[in-house]
Motif scaffolding. Structure first.
Motif, PDB file in Angstrom:
ATOM      1  N   ILE A   1      45.808  58.181  35.877  1.00 32.46           N
ATOM      2  CA  ILE A   1      45.413  56.709  35.975  1.00 32.46           C
ATOM      3  C   ILE A   1      43.693  56.651  35.622  1.00 32.46           C
ATOM      4  O   ILE A   1      43.166  55.705  34.937  1.00 32.46           O
ATOM      5  CB  ILE A   1      45.588  56.040  37.201  1.00 32.46           C
ATOM      6  CG1 ILE A   1      47.042  55.805  37.226  1.00 32.46           C
ATOM      7  CG2 ILE A   1      44.901  54.553  37.426  1.00 32.46           C
ATOM      8  CD1 ILE A   1      47.646  54.933  38.279  1.00 32.46           C
TER       9      ILE A   1
ATOM     10  N   GLU B   1      39.907  52.747  29.083  1.00 32.26           N
ATOM     11  CA  GLU B   1      39.793  51.161  28.733  1.00 32.26           C
ATOM     12  C   GLU B   1      38.457  50.690  28.831  1.00 32.26           C
ATOM     13  O   GLU B   1      38.031  49.956  28.094  1.00 32.26           O
ATOM     14  CB  GLU B   1      40.993  50.511  29.810  1.00 32.26           C
ATOM     15  CG  GLU B   1      42.120  51.152  29.877  1.00 32.26           C
ATOM     16  CD  GLU B   1      42.924  50.395  28.701  1.00 32.26           C
ATOM     17  OE1 GLU B   1      42.076  49.732  27.790  1.00 32.26           O
ATOM     18  OE2 GLU B   1      44.113  50.776  28.507  1.00 32.26           O
TER      19      GLU B   1
ATOM     20  N   ARG C   1      41.591  43.599  31.150  1.00 31.72           N
ATOM     21  CA  ARG C   1      42.863  43.191  31.645  1.00 31.72           C
ATOM     22  C   ARG C   1      43.672  44.431  32.093  1.00 31.72           C
ATOM     23  O   ARG C   1      44.185  44.764  33.302  1.00 31.72           O
ATOM     24  CB  ARG C   1      43.667  42.233  30.968  1.00 31.72           C
ATOM     25  CG  ARG C   1      43.271  40.855  31.420  1.00 31.72           C
ATOM     26  CD  ARG C   1      44.327  39.827  30.954  1.00 31.72           C
ATOM     27  NE  ARG C   1      43.497  38.643  30.814  1.00 31.72           N
ATOM     28  CZ  ARG C   1      43.419  37.911  29.632  1.00 31.72           C
ATOM     29  NH1 ARG C   1      44.059  38.396  28.708  1.00 31.72           N
ATOM     30  NH2 ARG C   1      42.830  36.728  29.679  1.00 31.72           N
ATOM     31  N   ARG C   2      43.919  45.255  31.263  1.00 33.53           N
ATOM     32  CA  ARG C   2      44.585  46.489  31.267  1.00 33.53           C
ATOM     33  C   ARG C   2      44.005  47.429  32.391  1.00 33.53           C
ATOM     34  O   ARG C   2      44.857  48.009  33.153  1.00 33.53           O
ATOM     35  CB  ARG C   2      44.781  47.243  30.182  1.00 33.53           C
ATOM     36  CG  ARG C   2      46.017  46.897  29.237  1.00 33.53           C
ATOM     37  CD  ARG C   2      46.160  47.922  28.163  1.00 33.53           C
ATOM     38  NE  ARG C   2      45.151  48.342  27.382  1.00 33.53           N
ATOM     39  CZ  ARG C   2      45.042  47.855  26.088  1.00 33.53           C
ATOM     40  NH1 ARG C   2      46.128  47.288  25.514  1.00 33.53           N
ATOM     41  NH2 ARG C   2      43.638  48.264  25.539  1.00 33.53           N
ATOM     42  N   ARG C   3      42.900  47.461  32.282  1.00 37.34           N
ATOM     43  CA  ARG C   3      41.966  48.222  33.325  1.00 37.34           C
ATOM     44  C   ARG C   3      42.349  47.796  34.933  1.00 37.34           C
ATOM     45  O   ARG C   3      42.532  48.595  35.634  1.00 37.34           O
ATOM     46  CB  ARG C   3      40.672  48.191  32.983  1.00 37.34           C
ATOM     47  CG  ARG C   3      39.631  49.219  33.616  1.00 37.34           C
ATOM     48  CD  ARG C   3      38.315  49.236  33.044  1.00 37.34           C
ATOM     49  NE  ARG C   3      37.507  50.316  33.705  1.00 37.34           N
ATOM     50  CZ  ARG C   3      36.851  50.118  34.908  1.00 37.34           C
ATOM     51  NH1 ARG C   3      36.670  49.081  35.142  1.00 37.34           N
ATOM     52  NH2 ARG C   3      36.381  51.250  35.548  1.00 37.34           N
ATOM     53  N   LYS C   4      42.240  46.500  34.792  1.00 36.53           N
ATOM     54  CA  LYS C   4      42.548  45.812  36.223  1.00 36.53           C
ATOM     55  C   LYS C   4      43.649  46.146  36.816  1.00 36.53           C
ATOM     56  O   LYS C   4      43.859  46.602  37.854  1.00 36.53           O
ATOM     57  CB  LYS C   4      42.304  44.403  36.002  1.00 36.53           C
ATOM     58  CG  LYS C   4      42.083  43.495  37.625  1.00 36.53           C
ATOM     59  CD  LYS C   4      40.617  43.765  37.706  1.00 36.53           C
ATOM     60  CE  LYS C   4      40.721  43.508  39.248  1.00 36.53           C
ATOM     61  NZ  LYS C   4      39.420  44.405  40.142  1.00 36.53           N
ATOM     62  N   TYR C   5      44.800  46.234  36.067  1.00 36.47           N
ATOM     63  CA  TYR C   5      46.278  46.350  36.273  1.00 36.47           C
ATOM     64  C   TYR C   5      46.161  47.971  36.499  1.00 36.47           C
ATOM     65  O   TYR C   5      46.786  48.193  37.806  1.00 36.47           O
ATOM     66  CB  TYR C   5      47.128  46.203  34.992  1.00 36.47           C
ATOM     67  CG  TYR C   5      48.582  46.450  35.351  1.00 36.47           C
ATOM     68  CD1 TYR C   5      49.145  45.843  36.568  1.00 36.47           C
ATOM     69  CD2 TYR C   5      49.317  47.771  34.737  1.00 36.47           C
ATOM     70  CE1 TYR C   5      50.525  46.378  36.915  1.00 36.47           C
ATOM     71  CE2 TYR C   5      50.373  48.059  35.050  1.00 36.47           C
ATOM     72  CZ  TYR C   5      51.304  47.269  35.881  1.00 36.47           C
ATOM     73  OH  TYR C   5      52.381  47.643  36.154  1.00 36.47           O
ATOM     74  N   GLN C   6      45.795  48.693  35.991  1.00 36.20           N
ATOM     75  CA  GLN C   6      45.721  50.230  36.282  1.00 36.20           C
ATOM     76  C   GLN C   6      44.895  50.465  37.619  1.00 36.20           C
ATOM     77  O   GLN C   6      45.378  51.225  38.482  1.00 36.20           O
ATOM     78  CB  GLN C   6      45.008  51.036  35.288  1.00 36.20           C
ATOM     79  CG  GLN C   6      45.682  50.852  33.921  1.00 36.20           C
ATOM     80  CD  GLN C   6      46.890  51.731  33.895  1.00 36.20           C
ATOM     81  OE1 GLN C   6      47.199  52.663  34.672  1.00 36.20           O
ATOM     82  NE2 GLN C   6      47.521  51.622  32.832  1.00 36.20           N
ATOM     83  N   GLU C   7      43.844  49.609  37.890  1.00 35.20           N
ATOM     84  CA  GLU C   7      43.086  49.727  39.123  1.00 35.20           C
ATOM     85  C   GLU C   7      44.036  49.377  40.132  1.00 35.20           C
ATOM     86  O   GLU C   7      44.148  50.178  41.260  1.00 35.20           O
ATOM     87  CB  GLU C   7      41.869  48.794  38.941  1.00 35.20           C
ATOM     88  CG  GLU C   7      40.706  49.705  39.023  1.00 35.20           C
ATOM     89  CD  GLU C   7      39.555  48.811  38.632  1.00 35.20           C
ATOM     90  OE1 GLU C   7      39.806  47.448  39.042  1.00 35.20           O
ATOM     91  OE2 GLU C   7      38.387  49.230  38.510  1.00 35.20           O
ATOM     92  N   SER C   8      44.761  48.257  40.017  1.00 32.72           N
ATOM     93  CA  SER C   8      45.727  48.080  41.173  1.00 32.72           C
ATOM     94  C   SER C   8      46.914  49.107  41.465  1.00 32.72           C
ATOM     95  O   SER C   8      47.119  49.366  42.626  1.00 32.72           O
ATOM     96  CB  SER C   8      46.390  46.704  40.835  1.00 32.72           C
ATOM     97  OG  SER C   8      47.444  46.875  39.964  1.00 32.72           O
ATOM     98  N   LEU C   9      47.134  49.868  40.326  1.00 32.91           N
ATOM     99  CA  LEU C   9      48.182  50.777  40.322  1.00 32.91           C
ATOM    100  C   LEU C   9      47.500  51.976  41.249  1.00 32.91           C
ATOM    101  O   LEU C   9      48.129  52.389  42.083  1.00 32.91           O
ATOM    102  CB  LEU C   9      48.668  51.460  39.244  1.00 32.91           C
ATOM    103  CG  LEU C   9      49.744  50.899  38.575  1.00 32.91           C
ATOM    104  CD1 LEU C   9      50.035  51.427  37.292  1.00 32.91           C
ATOM    105  CD2 LEU C   9      50.982  50.452  39.292  1.00 32.91           C
TER     106      LEU C   9
ATOM    107  N   LYS D   1      47.428  51.189  44.948  1.00 34.32           N
ATOM    108  CA  LYS D   1      48.819  51.263  45.258  1.00 34.32           C
ATOM    109  C   LYS D   1      49.117  52.931  45.750  1.00 34.32           C
ATOM    110  O   LYS D   1      49.520  53.248  46.745  1.00 34.32           O
ATOM    111  CB  LYS D   1      49.652  50.875  44.638  1.00 34.32           C
ATOM    112  CG  LYS D   1      50.213  49.195  44.713  1.00 34.32           C
ATOM    113  CD  LYS D   1      51.354  49.018  43.907  1.00 34.32           C
ATOM    114  CE  LYS D   1      51.233  47.435  43.653  1.00 34.32           C
ATOM    115  NZ  LYS D   1      51.698  47.062  42.224  1.00 34.32           N
TER     116      LYS D   1
END
Lengths: 205, 193
Positions: A34, A41, A62-70, A73
């Motif tokens: 990730i 990204e 946006r994609r980057r943000k999503y990956q960051e949340s992953l 987690k």
């Protein structure tokens, strides 16, 4: 020499720990992946901005943000896994401490069995008896010398003593200083009487 | 052009022979070639140790900007090693057990043994002892990618396996396998032989 150490058996706990750790490694690897995606990204967004493609840059971010949340987690999961591993390892330590205590306790019991009060009393009594016998034997042995022999020994001792002391003294004649015949005159007193006069002589300026 | 040692940007001191043009071409005389091969293998191993490199590929002789640039080419005398010569050197090194082709049965990429597997085994056991990890179960991944850099960071799996196998033979390690993978437990075995 022959293999002194036996390899410990692989227990169920060992396997469980290993599985947990392998899971943890997988999560770590996933995080690494990730992280590289995140970096990529970021680069893409930068490039798109440079070429004026604002909407694509936004998409990348946006994609980057999503990956960051992953990533965050998985961080939580990783923490869980590591905690579990630590807890298990710590419990194993506790178990081994308990085992150690148990063994120590058993040894102590064993020792106490040997060391009961009756035994101690008996042994002490026996020791006292033995000491008594020893003293008697000593007395008997000391008494084997007759009175005459004892006197002869004493005489020899005296002889030795006189030799050691007497010979040394006779060889060095005592010489004392003779008594003085004239009455002593103190010269220091005369000198003291003269001095005050000398001190009064005025010194020419 | 004088033959003198040269220090590369990464701080590695190249021997003076590295500035000799014939050093970069295969020699017809077998005795000369043997000396040159020996020099090359020593150079490769010491450079690998210096940079903590573990693998070398035949194509490293061609690529520019790779890890091996500093020794496989010498721009000061405008020379570089060609692939066939590097392949020959690697083969010779494999014969003297100073590298192993990995994966096996090919001769393009190899794992360098600038420490022998025996030495790696010692390093491994020492590391486990000094970090208090005896009797704990470790995964291979956490040995070669530890959170705190260790002498074993980045060691190729093939070397790690050989080192662990050596430790198992001397009763100083134990392999544990589950469905998902493998782990190892280091033991305080006797070091006396």
């Amino acid at each position: 020499m022959g293999g002194g150490q036996s390899v410990p058996k692989i227990t169920k706990q060992d396997r469980a720990i290993l599985e947990l750790k392998l899971q943890r490694d997988k999560v770590k690897q996933y995080q690494k992946k990730i992280q590289t995606v995140l970096d990529r990204e970021h680069e893409i967004a930068k490039q798109c901005l440079a070429t004026g493609q604002k909407d694509r840059a936004l998409l990348a971010l946006r994609r980057r943000k999503y990956q960051e949340s992953l990533l965050s987690k998985t961080d939580g999961q990783l923490e869980n896994l590591e905690q579990l591993v630590s807890t298990i390892e710590f419990s194993l330590v506790e178990v081994s401490v308990l085992h150690g205590l148990q063994q120590g306790n058993e040894v102590l019991k064993e020792i106490h069995k040997e060391l009961n009060i009756e035994n101690v009393e008996r042994i002490l009594d026996e020791t006292a008896e033995a000491r008594e016998v020893q003293r008697e034997i000593g007395d008997m042995l000391a008494n084997t010398l007759s009175m005459e022999d004892e006197e002869a020994v004493q005489a020899e001792l005296r002889e030795l003593q006189s030799e050691a002391l007497g010979v040394g003294e006779t060889e060095r004649p005592i010489t004392l200083p003779s008594v003085p015949e004239t009455t002593p005159v103190s010269k220091a007193q005369e000198a003291v009487e003269e001095q005050p006069e000398r001190a009064r002589v005025p010194v020419a300026a | 052009m004088s033959l003198s040692p040269h220090t590369t940007p990464s701080g590695f001191r190249l021997p003076s022979i590295h500035a000799a043009p014939p050093f970069f071409t295969q020699q017809p005389n077998p005795a000369t070639q043997a000396v040159a091969t020996e020099q090359w293998s020593r150079l490769i191993l010491s450079y690998a140790k210096h940079r903590n490199l573990f693998t070398i590929k035949v194509e490293d002789a061609q690529t520019t900007g790779g890890d091996w640039d500093e020794i496989l080419r010498n721009d000061r005398i405008n020379r570089k090693l060609n692939t066939s010569y590097l392949a020959y050197i690697l083969e010779q090194m494999e014969r003297s057990c100073r590298l192993a082709f990995d994966p096996p049965k090919q001769s393009i990429s190899a794992v360098l043994y600038w420490r022998t597997p025996e030495e790696w085994a010692e390093v491994l056991h020492e590391w486990a002892t000094s970090t208090g990890q005896l009797n704990t179960i470790l995964t291979f991944y956490e040995i070669i990618e530890p959170p705190v850099p260790s002498p074993l960071s980045g060691v190729p799996m093939s070397i790690l396996r050989r080192a662990i196998n050596l430790l198992i033979k001397s009763n100083r390690a134990q392999l544990i396998a589950v469905a998902d993978g493998e782990g190892v437990r280091f033991l305080n075995g006797s070091t006396s032989k």
